[in-house]
Design an enzyme around this catalytic site. Structure first.
Site, PDB file in Angstrom:
ATOM      1  N   GLU A 154       0.917  -1.198  -0.095  1.00  0.00           N
ATOM      2  CA  GLU A 154      -0.043  -0.016   0.124  1.00  0.00           C
ATOM      3  C   GLU A 154       0.791   1.271  -0.117  1.00  0.00           C
ATOM      4  O   GLU A 154       0.443   2.159   0.557  1.00  0.00           O
ATOM      5  CB  GLU A 154      -1.193  -0.056   1.136  1.00  0.00           C
ATOM      6  CG  GLU A 154      -1.888  -1.323   1.106  1.00  0.00           C
ATOM      7  CD  GLU A 154      -3.041  -1.111   2.297  1.00  0.00           C
ATOM      8  OE1 GLU A 154      -3.308  -0.282   3.026  1.00  0.00           O
ATOM      9  OE2 GLU A 154      -3.729  -2.217   2.320  1.00  0.00           O
ATOM     10  N   GLU A 184      -5.218  -8.461   0.265  1.00  0.00           N
ATOM     11  CA  GLU A 184      -6.098  -8.043   1.268  1.00  0.00           C
ATOM     12  C   GLU A 184      -7.448  -7.772   0.693  1.00  0.00           C
ATOM     13  O   GLU A 184      -7.562  -6.914  -0.164  1.00  0.00           O
ATOM     14  CB  GLU A 184      -5.553  -6.922   2.176  1.00  0.00           C
ATOM     15  CG  GLU A 184      -4.472  -6.942   2.923  1.00  0.00           C
ATOM     16  CD  GLU A 184      -4.106  -5.732   3.630  1.00  0.00           C
ATOM     17  OE1 GLU A 184      -4.956  -4.954   4.196  1.00  0.00           O
ATOM     18  OE2 GLU A 184      -3.033  -5.546   4.215  1.00  0.00           O
TER      19      GLU A 184
END
Length: 338
Positions: A172, A277
């Site tokens: 991320e 995720e």
């Protein structure tokens, strides 16, 4: 805003990928549907032959919870074990036997299991570092200042029989949550990634695969600007939660740097995809979103996918999402379960 020089070609690839996906699964994407609670949940069709897991915790208890999730699935096997290294200090980023040993036992207990480990690229990773601190850290990493920590990590993994782990390094990076973010200095971030991968690949006996995983959408910086190169990336992942509020699954497919862009980008670079995720978030118990994601996996065959299984994202560990839970049980549960 700085734009990628390959934007026109990338836009065409995104459009083609979106059209192809809609053709592949026209009845499952629920065109235009938003989470209103007024529609019947889509039928829970199986997800064939896609390695799957639930993130149930990073410690030994998290390993034990996997069997509970499998029982909840009616006997369906979870073949992916996914955990995270703490990013508070370098000694924890190097890893510890207390973390590695339970996962190593789980992996060794049955052939074909996959171990996935998220690796921070910065200490004090969630301490709200300033852009100047991040920039300095990235440049230090690119210059080799942290090599010894990555070498210790790689040697520890290999010593525990986890030499073939998938390492989700600096995940991320396109956002603002973590100290290992890319935005303050993309060139230094890419150079640092390359340096860390070089060190880890130098560990004797290793067979690591490196997973470049931004979050879905534009976020703080366009994630393709952080891509460090095909020679140091094995998998191109995407963390993709059901947000923002009111956005349909189709919108998540077609948005700028969304699901379709991710698949097209990976194809253009000759890489498989992953989804380390994903889960529910801003739109509550949303079975249409869950079915859309599972159909996306069936169409695009990721190396692995992992449900983030705690509230508000999860389905086994979160009683707030019963309709979505039934879709997941139908997709991942044992054939013929009651």
């Amino acid at each position: 805003m700085r734009r990628s020089p390959t934007r026109p070609r990338a836009a065409l690839l995104v459009l083609l990928a979106a059209v192809l996906t809609l053709l592949l699964v026209p009845e499952r994407l629920a065109p235009g549907e938003r989470h209103t609670g007024g529609r019947t949940a889509p039928d829970p069709l199986p997800l064939p032959d896609v390695p799957s897991g639930f993130f149930t915790g990073s410690d030994a208890e998290g390993v034990r919870r996997i069997s509970g999730a499998e029982a909840w699935l009616g006997g369906g096997e979870l073949t992916v074990g996914h955990t995270y290294l703490p990013g508070d200090r370098w000694s924890n980023i190097e890893g510890h036997p207390e973390l590695f040993a339970p996962w190593a036992r789980w992996k060794a207990a049955r052939p074909g299991r996959l171990f996935v480990l998220n690796v921070p690229m910065m200490d004090r990773n969630e301490a709200g570092l300033t852009d100047a601190e991040v920039r300095a850290g990235l440049r230090s990493g690119a210059a080799g200042a942290f090599d010894r920590h990555f070498r210790a990590l790689g040697e520890g993994l290999a010593a525990h029989g986890l030499e073939d782990a998938v390492l989700v390094l600096g995940w991320e990076m396109n956002g603002t949550t973590y100290g290992h973010r890319c935005g303050p200095d993309p060139a230094a971030w890419k150079a640092y990634w390359r340096q860390a991968v070089g060190v880890l690949r130098g560990v004797a006996g290793q067979r690591f695969r490196f997973d470049f995983t931004p979050s879905r959408g534009r976020d703080a910086v366009p994630w393709p600007e952080c891509y460090p190169g095909d020679d140091v990336v094995d998998i191109i992942g995407l963390d993709a939660y059901d947000q923002p509020e009111g956005l349909s699954f189709e919108g998540q497919v077609t948005e700028e740097y969304g699901l379709a862009h991710h698949v097209a980008f990976a194809k253009a670079h000759g890489k498989p995809v992953s989804y380390p995720e994903w889960g529910l978030f801003r739109n509550g118990d949303n079975p249409a979103y869950v079915r859309g994601m599972l159909d996306w996996f069936a169409a695009h065959r990721p190396v692995y996918q992992t449900v983030t299984d705690y509230c508000p994202h999860g389905v086994w560990g979160c009683a707030d999402n019963p309709r979505s839970a039934e879709v997941v049980r139908g997709a991942l549960g044992a054939p013929g379960r009651p």
